[in-house]
Scaffold this motif. Structure first.
Motif, short mmCIF file in Angstrom:
data_model
loop_
_atom_site.label_atom_id
_atom_site.label_comp_id
_atom_site.label_asym_id
_atom_site.label_seq_id
_atom_site.Cartn_x
_atom_site.Cartn_y
_atom_site.Cartn_z
N PRO A 162 0.90 -1.16 0.11
CA PRO A 162 0.02 -0.04 -0.21
C PRO A 162 1.26 1.36 0.12
O PRO A 162 1.76 1.05 0.63
CB PRO A 162 -1.10 -0.21 1.09
CG PRO A 162 -0.03 -0.65 2.29
CD PRO A 162 0.79 -2.11 1.60
N HIS A 163 0.49 2.48 -0.48
CA HIS A 163 0.87 4.02 -0.31
C HIS A 163 -0.30 4.62 1.02
O HIS A 163 -1.44 4.08 0.48
CB HIS A 163 1.27 4.14 -2.20
CG HIS A 163 1.98 5.77 -1.74
ND1 HIS A 163 1.84 6.56 -1.31
CD2 HIS A 163 3.57 6.01 -1.92
CE1 HIS A 163 2.87 7.79 -1.69
NE2 HIS A 163 3.57 7.34 -2.08
N TRP A 164 0.26 5.64 1.40
CA TRP A 164 -0.42 6.26 1.79
C TRP A 164 -1.29 7.34 0.89
O TRP A 164 -2.29 7.57 2.11
CB TRP A 164 0.57 6.79 3.10
CG TRP A 164 1.40 8.12 3.06
CD1 TRP A 164 2.04 8.24 1.99
CD2 TRP A 164 1.03 9.39 2.44
NE1 TRP A 164 2.45 9.63 1.53
CE2 TRP A 164 1.88 9.69 1.17
CE3 TRP A 164 -0.06 10.18 2.76
CZ2 TRP A 164 2.27 11.66 1.44
CZ3 TRP A 164 -0.56 11.44 2.65
CH2 TRP A 164 0.80 12.32 2.14
N ARG A 165 -0.61 7.64 -0.09
CA ARG A 165 -1.81 8.34 -0.38
C ARG A 165 -2.60 7.55 -2.23
O ARG A 165 -3.42 8.77 -2.31
CB ARG A 165 -0.16 9.72 -1.55
CG ARG A 165 -0.10 10.45 -1.20
CD ARG A 165 0.69 11.67 -1.75
NE ARG A 165 -0.68 12.23 -1.82
CZ ARG A 165 0.11 13.39 -1.95
NH1 ARG A 165 1.09 13.75 -2.48
NH2 ARG A 165 -1.24 14.47 -2.56
N VAL A 166 -2.56 6.08 -2.10
CA VAL A 166 -3.26 5.49 -2.68
C VAL A 166 -4.44 4.70 -2.09
O VAL A 166 -4.92 4.19 -1.19
CB VAL A 166 -2.63 4.56 -3.68
CG1 VAL A 166 -3.71 4.15 -4.53
CG2 VAL A 166 -1.49 4.95 -4.02
N ASN A 167 -6.11 4.99 -2.35
CA ASN A 167 -7.14 5.03 -1.39
C ASN A 167 -7.49 4.35 -3.03
O ASN A 167 -8.95 4.58 -2.26
CB ASN A 167 -7.38 5.90 -1.00
CG ASN A 167 -8.08 6.77 -1.55
OD1 ASN A 167 -8.38 7.16 -2.63
ND2 ASN A 167 -8.35 8.09 -0.85
N GLY A 194 -8.04 1.14 -4.36
CA GLY A 194 -7.43 -0.06 -3.98
C GLY A 194 -6.13 -0.77 -4.87
O GLY A 194 -6.38 -1.54 -4.88
N ARG A 195 -5.74 0.07 -5.40
CA ARG A 195 -4.66 -0.36 -6.13
C ARG A 195 -3.04 -0.55 -4.98
O ARG A 195 -3.22 0.95 -4.01
CB ARG A 195 -4.12 0.84 -7.43
CG ARG A 195 -4.81 0.37 -8.16
CD ARG A 195 -4.72 1.85 -9.78
NE ARG A 195 -4.45 2.67 -8.92
CZ ARG A 195 -4.38 3.80 -9.84
NH1 ARG A 195 -2.99 3.54 -10.73
NH2 ARG A 195 -3.92 4.86 -9.16
N GLY A 196 -1.96 -0.59 -4.81
CA GLY A 196 -0.33 -0.75 -4.64
C GLY A 196 0.49 -1.46 -5.74
O GLY A 196 0.27 -1.28 -6.76
N ILE A 197 1.68 -1.07 -4.88
CA ILE A 197 2.87 -1.13 -5.27
C ILE A 197 3.45 -2.40 -5.66
O ILE A 197 3.52 -3.37 -4.75
CB ILE A 197 3.83 -0.51 -4.29
CG1 ILE A 197 3.27 0.82 -4.25
CG2 ILE A 197 4.78 0.06 -5.66
CD1 ILE A 197 4.19 1.84 -3.56
N LEU A 211 2.00 1.29 -9.60
CA LEU A 211 0.57 0.90 -9.44
C LEU A 211 -0.25 -0.63 -10.19
O LEU A 211 -0.55 0.08 -11.20
CB LEU A 211 -0.35 1.77 -8.24
CG LEU A 211 0.06 2.97 -8.08
CD1 LEU A 211 -1.24 4.05 -8.00
CD2 LEU A 211 0.61 2.88 -6.88
N GLU A 212 -1.05 -0.93 -9.30
CA GLU A 212 -2.05 -2.02 -10.07
C GLU A 212 -2.51 -2.83 -8.75
O GLU A 212 -3.25 -2.47 -7.67
CB GLU A 212 -1.15 -3.58 -9.72
CG GLU A 212 0.28 -3.53 -11.15
CD GLU A 212 1.46 -4.67 -11.57
OE1 GLU A 212 0.74 -5.49 -10.17
OE2 GLU A 212 1.90 -4.83 -12.82
N GLU A 213 -3.75 -3.16 -9.70
CA GLU A 213 -5.01 -3.12 -8.66
C GLU A 213 -4.60 -5.35 -8.75
O GLU A 213 -3.65 -5.95 -9.06
CB GLU A 213 -6.21 -3.91 -9.28
CG GLU A 213 -6.93 -2.21 -9.79
CD GLU A 213 -8.15 -2.32 -10.37
OE1 GLU A 213 -8.81 -3.18 -10.66
OE2 GLU A 213 -8.58 -0.95 -10.91
N GLY A 214 -5.36 -5.46 -7.25
CA GLY A 214 -5.11 -7.13 -6.99
C GLY A 214 -4.37 -6.86 -4.70
O GLY A 214 -4.71 -5.90 -4.47
N ASP A 215 -4.29 -7.89 -4.92
CA ASP A 215 -4.29 -8.31 -3.22
C ASP A 215 -3.42 -7.66 -2.45
O ASP A 215 -1.71 -8.17 -3.12
CB ASP A 215 -4.44 -9.76 -3.01
CG ASP A 215 -4.13 -10.38 -1.38
OD1 ASP A 215 -4.92 -9.61 -0.71
OD2 ASP A 215 -4.17 -10.89 -1.39
#
Length: 405
Positions: A338-343, A345-348, A375-379
């Motif tokens: 996770p990144h603190w500015r991305v909300n 559902g995506r992650g690094i 950034l991608e969508e996923g678990d």
């Protein structure tokens, strides 16, 4: 008669093996206490050549190789005048004495120091990997092991491996007079512990060398080394306010952490080192949990006695295994960070950070703009994982992580 001869030969063989083991341990200890690492390694290599199945001698070769890698790094840091009051940064945390007449350190020489450390650790890994006896045991007085940290040909009382270990890895691991010897029974689990650490350190060095850090070096190396020609050397002549100096140095350091990618292949090498470290840590616990003795254990299982103030239980062993699984999935891109500015559902995807590297910008990563291409969508890794680890290790996960691997 035949049975009597067989029994006699069996007993003689048993006594010979025990005597050889005792000789090996005693021989290793003498070299370590006197700080004669290269001589000790050569002596043990000769023993292995004479008796190829001597696992203890091969183990000793690996341990000497690890210590030689640390000693070479220390001597290089001393050669270029590592400052005793330098910030505690990776690779420059060795407790070397102050050098009154350091050699000049250039950017190219600094990269050479790190490459030599990588190469030395590769030699250590290769030697340790030859230890294939699951029952190997080598008892050594770690608290009395000396190293020649400044390259003057002498291993003084103040130049001990334990001093290096506490400065680099575990500041809380101090010895009182009653523990001066601090004998550890190194076994097969510890072989993989050492191998794992060689991979961790090489991963860090490879990632650093992947980038052009010349501007960073030019403007900050004098903070760490006396033997550096830098535009900022003159600013250190009269340090009127040490607190403000530290703040100014820290601000400049962060400001300059913007590096051009020059050797991208090193990033994938670093990722592979981290993955291998994880597999080695699993082997540590595979062997450790099978042990039934309780003999001066460095990494104990839940039924063994720890040589440290920390304790191991089944919950912590399971917690560490869960962490390794999670870390591996992150490095393989199967779980996202996770990144603190991305909300949304995506992650690094950390795998792509290593396999598709770009120029590095610390501020950009903190801000978030540098994370956008990955950034991608996923678990994603859940905060529940962090909370569980914190609870399992009673808020001291990082301390246990340094110990475990």
């Amino acid at each position: 008669m035949f049975m009597r001869i067989s029994l006699t030969l069996t007993l003689l063989a048993s006594f010979s093996v025990q005597a050889l083991a005792q000789t090996t341990t005693a021989g290793v200890e003498g070299f370590l206490i006197e700080g004669k690492l290269s001589e000790g390694k050569s002596a043990m290599q000769a023993r292995v050549e004479a008796t190829p199945k001597d696992a203890e001698a091969q183990y000793a070769v690996g341990i000497f190789s690890v210590l030689i890698a640390a000693e070479n790094l220390s001597q290089n840091l001393y050669r270029y005048g590592l400052r005793p009051d330098a910030p505690r940064a990776p690779f420059v945390r060795m407790p070397v004495p102050e050098n009154p007449d350091p050699e000049e350190l250039t950017y190219e020489k600094w990269r050479g120091v790190l490459q030599q450390f990588i190469d030395d650790l590769a030699v250590a890994e290769a030697e340790l990997s030859k230890v294939d006896d699951p029952d190997v045991k080598l008892k050594l007085p770690v608290g009395m092991v000396r190293m020649d940290l400044n390259g003057d040909g002498k291993a003084e009382d103040a130049e001990t491996f334990w001093k290096v270990f506490t400065a680099v890895a575990w500041r809380a691991a101090k010895l009182d007079e009653d523990q001066q010897r601090f004998e550890i029974g190194f076994d097969k689990a510890d072989v993989h512990w050492m191998i794992g650490y060689t991979h961790l350190l090489r991963a860090m060095a490879e990632a650093y060398l992947a980038y052009d850090t010349s501007e960073f070096f030019t403007n900050t190396a004098s903070i760490f080394f006396a033997g550096v020609e830098s535009p900022l050397v003159q600013l250190r002549t009269e340090r009127q306010n040490n607190f403000m100096d530290q703040i100014a140095d820290a601000v400049l350091t962060v400001h300059l952490m913007k590096f051009e990618l020059v050797e991208p292949e090193r990033m994938e090498v670093a990722r592979q080192h981290l993955l291998t470290m994880i597999s080695q840590s699993r082997l540590v616990w595979e062997y450790c949990t099978q042990e039934t003795d309780d003999d001066r254990e460095w990494i104990p299982n839940a039924k063994q006695t720890s040589l440290t103030p920390l304790t191991v239980n089944e919950e912590r062993i399971a917690g560490w295994a869960a962490f390794l699984n999670e870390a591996e999935e992150v490095l393989e891109g199967k779980k996202l960070l996770p990144h603190w500015r991305v909300n949304d559902g995506r992650g690094i995807n950390l795998r792509r950070v290593f396999t598709e590297p770009t120029n590095f910008d610390l501020i950009g990563w903190v801000h978030g703009v540098s994370a956008l291409p990955y950034l991608e969508e996923g678990d994603k890794v859940s905060m529940d994982t962090a909370r569980t680890l914190s609870r399992t290790f009673e808020g001291r996960f990082l301390v246990f992580a340094v110990w475990f691997q």
